[in-house]
Design a protein around this motif. Structure first.
Motif, PDB file in Angstrom:
ATOM      1  N   LYS A  56      -6.717  19.679  -9.691  1.00 56.23           N
ATOM      2  CA  LYS A  56      -7.599  20.437 -10.588  1.00 56.23           C
ATOM      3  C   LYS A  56      -9.063  20.035 -10.428  1.00 56.23           C
ATOM      4  N   THR A  57      -9.338  18.742 -10.486  1.00 57.73           N
ATOM      5  CA  THR A  57     -10.732  18.283 -10.461  1.00 57.73           C
ATOM      6  C   THR A  57     -11.227  17.963  -9.056  1.00 57.73           C
ATOM      7  N   GLY A  58     -10.305  17.711  -8.131  1.00 61.07           N
ATOM      8  CA  GLY A  58     -10.697  17.326  -6.777  1.00 61.07           C
ATOM      9  C   GLY A  58     -11.087  15.874  -6.653  1.00 61.07           C
ATOM     10  N   ALA A  59     -10.992  15.100  -7.740  1.00 60.46           N
ATOM     11  CA  ALA A  59     -11.391  13.687  -7.718  1.00 60.46           C
ATOM     12  C   ALA A  59     -10.401  12.859  -6.906  1.00 60.46           C
ATOM     13  N   LEU A  60     -10.925  11.861  -6.190  1.00 64.60           N
ATOM     14  CA  LEU A  60     -10.100  10.961  -5.392  1.00 64.60           C
ATOM     15  C   LEU A  60      -9.633   9.785  -6.243  1.00 64.60           C
ATOM     16  N   SER A  61      -8.402   9.319  -5.991  1.00 57.55           N
ATOM     17  CA  SER A  61      -7.858   8.192  -6.750  1.00 57.55           C
ATOM     18  C   SER A  61      -6.883   7.409  -5.883  1.00 57.55           C
ATOM     19  N   ASN A  62      -6.383   6.304  -6.429  1.00 52.96           N
ATOM     20  CA  ASN A  62      -5.401   5.449  -5.752  1.00 52.96           C
ATOM     21  C   ASN A  62      -5.909   4.965  -4.392  1.00 52.96           C
ATOM     22  N   PRO A  63      -7.134   4.431  -4.322  1.00 52.87           N
ATOM     23  CA  PRO A  63      -7.708   4.036  -3.029  1.00 52.87           C
ATOM     24  C   PRO A  63      -6.970   2.861  -2.396  1.00 52.87           C
ATOM     25  N   GLY A  64      -6.827   2.910  -1.074  1.00 56.82           N
ATOM     26  CA  GLY A  64      -6.317   1.768  -0.326  1.00 56.82           C
ATOM     27  C   GLY A  64      -4.839   1.493  -0.424  1.00 56.82           C
ATOM     28  N   ARG A  65      -4.104   2.242  -1.214  1.00 53.29           N
ATOM     29  CA  ARG A  65      -2.681   1.939  -1.411  1.00 53.29           C
ATOM     30  C   ARG A  65      -1.907   2.011  -0.102  1.00 53.29           C
ATOM     31  N   THR A  66      -2.291   2.913   0.799  1.00 50.44           N
ATOM     32  CA  THR A  66      -1.522   3.129   2.023  1.00 50.44           C
ATOM     33  C   THR A  66      -2.046   2.334   3.220  1.00 50.44           C
ATOM     34  N   SER A  67      -3.029   1.474   2.997  1.00 54.09           N
ATOM     35  CA  SER A  67      -3.476   0.523   4.025  1.00 54.09           C
ATOM     36  C   SER A  67      -3.064  -0.869   3.556  1.00 54.09           C
ATOM     37  N   ASN A  68      -2.768  -1.766   4.485  1.00 56.18           N
ATOM     38  CA  ASN A  68      -2.423  -3.116   4.037  1.00 56.18           C
ATOM     39  C   ASN A  68      -2.739  -4.169   5.086  1.00 56.18           C
ATOM     40  N   LEU A  69      -2.816  -5.414   4.617  1.00 53.97           N
ATOM     41  CA  LEU A  69      -3.024  -6.583   5.470  1.00 53.97           C
ATOM     42  C   LEU A  69      -1.780  -7.453   5.386  1.00 53.97           C
ATOM     43  N   VAL A  70      -1.210  -7.798   6.544  1.00 59.44           N
ATOM     44  CA  VAL A  70      -0.035  -8.665   6.603  1.00 59.44           C
ATOM     45  C   VAL A  70      -0.442 -10.005   7.203  1.00 59.44           C
ATOM     46  N   VAL A  71      -0.059 -11.086   6.527  1.00 59.81           N
ATOM     47  CA  VAL A  71      -0.288 -12.445   7.020  1.00 59.81           C
ATOM     48  C   VAL A  71       1.033 -12.965   7.573  1.00 59.81           C
ATOM     49  N   ARG A  72       1.052 -13.325   8.844  1.00 59.46           N
ATOM     50  CA  ARG A  72       2.251 -13.937   9.432  1.00 59.46           C
ATOM     51  C   ARG A  72       2.055 -15.448   9.415  1.00 59.46           C
ATOM     52  N   TYR A  73       2.850 -16.117   8.588  1.00 59.46           N
ATOM     53  CA  TYR A  73       2.713 -17.556   8.330  1.00 59.46           C
ATOM     54  C   TYR A  73       3.979 -18.253   8.824  1.00 59.46           C
ATOM     55  N   ASP A  74       3.847 -18.963   9.953  1.00 62.62           N
ATOM     56  CA  ASP A  74       4.991 -19.669  10.555  1.00 62.62           C
ATOM     57  C   ASP A  74       6.204 -18.753  10.697  1.00 62.62           C
ATOM     58  N   GLY A  75       5.958 -17.541  11.199  1.00 64.16           N
ATOM     59  CA  GLY A  75       7.046 -16.617  11.484  1.00 64.16           C
ATOM     60  C   GLY A  75       7.477 -15.751  10.320  1.00 64.16           C
ATOM     61  N   LYS A  76       6.960 -16.010   9.116  1.00 65.16           N
ATOM     62  CA  LYS A  76       7.303 -15.207   7.948  1.00 65.16           C
ATOM     63  C   LYS A  76       6.131 -14.288   7.602  1.00 65.16           C
ATOM     64  N   ASP A  77       6.450 -13.088   7.124  1.00 62.24           N
ATOM     65  CA  ASP A  77       5.419 -12.089   6.841  1.00 62.24           C
ATOM     66  C   ASP A  77       5.171 -11.948   5.343  1.00 62.24           C
ATOM     67  N   GLY A 118      -1.033 -15.449  12.128  1.00 62.10           N
ATOM     68  CA  GLY A 118      -1.528 -14.212  12.720  1.00 62.10           C
ATOM     69  C   GLY A 118      -1.811 -13.196  11.624  1.00 62.10           C
ATOM     70  N   LEU A 119      -2.583 -12.155  11.944  1.00 68.03           N
ATOM     71  CA  LEU A 119      -2.892 -11.097  10.978  1.00 68.03           C
ATOM     72  C   LEU A 119      -2.621  -9.731  11.603  1.00 68.03           C
ATOM     73  N   ARG A 120      -2.229  -8.790  10.749  1.00 61.87           N
ATOM     74  CA  ARG A 120      -2.116  -7.390  11.158  1.00 61.87           C
ATOM     75  C   ARG A 120      -2.696  -6.516  10.057  1.00 61.87           C
ATOM     76  N   TYR A 121      -3.657  -5.646  10.431  1.00 60.60           N
ATOM     77  CA  TYR A 121      -4.248  -4.732   9.448  1.00 60.60           C
ATOM     78  C   TYR A 121      -3.838  -3.308   9.789  1.00 60.60           C
ATOM     79  N   MET A 122      -3.290  -2.593   8.805  1.00 61.00           N
ATOM     80  CA  MET A 122      -2.936  -1.183   8.960  1.00 61.00           C
ATOM     81  C   MET A 122      -3.984  -0.347   8.235  1.00 61.00           C
ATOM     82  N   LEU A 123      -4.719   0.473   8.990  1.00 63.58           N
ATOM     83  CA  LEU A 123      -5.768   1.329   8.442  1.00 63.58           C
ATOM     84  C   LEU A 123      -5.267   2.769   8.435  1.00 63.58           C
ATOM     85  N   ASP A 124      -5.047   3.301   7.236  1.00 63.22           N
ATOM     86  CA  ASP A 124      -4.584   4.682   7.103  1.00 63.22           C
ATOM     87  C   ASP A 124      -5.801   5.595   7.103  1.00 63.22           C
TER      88      ASP A 124
END
Length: 482
Positions: free
Chosen positions: A111-132, A236-242
């Protein structure tokens, strides 16, 4: 008797004052000499300065400097919902919220065209000694005490969920940066601030000027990994940019060095990783809409650039397997950004920084930048052939940057030529060179260029037959992304 003595004394003093000025004569002469010396120095210095200026005038391209624009052409917004509060969205502000345009995916109110819920579909994963671990997620790492103090009224929740990033002001910057710190540790000891010793991961997000436009239209993301503990850890790091370009969720990508647009999926490693990736909202070079610009190799050498980059579909959970939407881990199942199961095109970029051992006391710094690009374009008179030009990279003396021409509807056998100012050198890419022919699509042609040891404004020109396009650049002492 007393009155007579007083009256008699007055004429005596007047007579003495008539001769007192003689004692001041040497002082007056000395002051005149000093004043003369000062005047000689002033006029001599002015003449010397004028002579110096006459002998070595500044180049015209350094003298012409326009005042910088401090307007924020992008807005950084963090997600307010629990579990996603360290995730950010990037948008182009509008006069009203309904006129805003996104550079990363966001929900839009019908209805309004306003943007919301920013960044929800992008994420940063930290791999720490083989665990994510999903950065900022409840129960996966602990926010720094600095974070907790910034949200003192809600300490208990902050310890569990991290809360919003802390706003900080960097020296010389007109707009604030936002910092999030999470700690991954199995040690009991704490530092003087009260944080557990171990792996400390900092995400810092700031709005910066573009080296090309010199406007605030680039978002710099920095990641700092520090080992404050007593044991080495492999991190290690992995960034997903939507990505979401204006109104388009599945645009193809331009990759320098490739003679076609990426509209399926692609992977780059090591030295094959380009300096930047670009995408246009619309396929018309004269009216491209939003030009998105992703800088993979930052000019500051202290930042590690990604060692692996994947362009593919956003990992919607409907794809199954390791594709889990916003909660996708280290590596999803990569499929085409136009996979029919998606129903429509949906693209994302995955950036990987290799797992490396971080010893106690060591630190790693990584980063990339994402924002708006510049595109100068023209169309041949009476024809459909279009030519556009874009420049990317650190624009400073002796730097290496990329010049890319877009060509649409080229005729078979046409050649394109790059014209550079004196002192600039082509490091990679022939000129002249044939233009690849691709019906109904524009194609990129790129060159790697070495800047001279000079400062000031210069003009880059590409030419294809009678069609020319130029773009001005300014070489400075340092990049705005340093």
């Amino acid at each position: 008797m007393l009155d007579e003595e007083l009256v008699a004394s007055v004429p005596l003093r007047r007579r003495q004052s008539d001769t007192d000025w003689l004692h001041l004569l040497p002082l007056a002469v000395l002051l005149l000499l000093l004043a003369g010396l000062v005047l000689v120095d002033l006029f001599g210095a002015s003449a010397s300065s004028q002579a110096s200026t006459d002998k070595a005038p500044l180049p015209d391209n350094i003298q012409r400097q326009e005042p910088l624009d401090d307007t924020a052409y992008l807005s950084i917004r963090f997600n307010p919902n629990q579990g996603y509060r360290q995730r950010l969205g990037i948008l182009i502000p509008g006069k009203t919220r309904g006129e805003e345009k996104a550079l990363t995916y966001m929900d839009r109110d019908e209805k309004t065209g306003a943007l919301s819920n920013p960044g929800r579909t992008s994420n940063l994963v930290v791999r720490y000694d083989g665990k994510d671990y999903l950065f900022g997620r409840r129960g996966q790492g602990q926010p720094s005490i600095k974070h907790v103090r910034a949200h003192a009224a809600r300490k208990a929740q902050a310890l569990e969920d991290g809360y919003m990033p802390i706003s900080i002001t960097s020296p010389g910057e007109k707009h604030p940066a936002y910092q999030s710190i999470f700690i991954y540790s199995e040690e009991r000891e704490k530092d003087p601030e009260g944080d557990p010793l171990g792996i400390r991961v900092t995400q810092e997000v700031s709005l910066r000027r573009s080296d090309v436009s010199r406007k605030y239209e680039v978002v710099l993301l920095r990641f700092i990994i520090e080992n404050t503990g007593s044991k080495p850890h492999k991190i290690g790091l992995r960034y997903m940019l939507d990505t979401f370009i204006g109104t388009n969720d599945g645009v193809p990508f331009l990759v320098p060095g490739q003679d076609k647009l990426i509209q399926d999926k692609a992977e780059f490693r090591g030295d094959d990783i380009p300096q930047f990736i670009q995408a246009l909202e619309k396929p018309d070079l004269n009216s491209p809409g939003v030009v998105a610009h992703l800088i993979l190799r930052l000019p500051d050498e202290r930042y590690e650039h990604p060692e692996r980059v994947v362009l593919a579909a956003w990992p919607d959970s409907k794809l199954g397997g390791r594709c889990k939407g916003p909660d996708t881990g280290w590596e999803p199942d990569f499929v085409s950004m136009n996979d029919p199961r998606l129903g429509r095109g949906d693209s994302a970029v995955f950036l990987y920084w290799a797992e490396k051992e971080v010893l106690p006391g060591q630190k790693r710094e990584m980063g990339f930048a994402y924002g708006l690009g510049q595109l100068a374009a023209s169309t041949a008179v009476g024809g459909k052939t279009q030519l556009a030009l874009t420049v990317s990279g650190a624009l400073r003396r002796r730097s290496v940057f990329t010049v890319t021409a877009y060509v649409a509807n080229a005729e078979r056998g046409q050649q394109i030529v790059l014209h550079l100012p004196e002192g600039f050198q082509v490091l990679h890419g022939a000129s002249p060179r044939p233009v690849p022919v691709s019906p109904n699509r524009y194609v990129p042609v790129s060159w790697r260029v070495q800047a001279p040891d000079k400062l000031g404004e210069f003009e880059i020109v590409v030419q294809m037959g009678a069609l020319k396009q130029s773009q001005k650049i300014r070489l400075a002492e340092r990049s705005f992304l340093d």
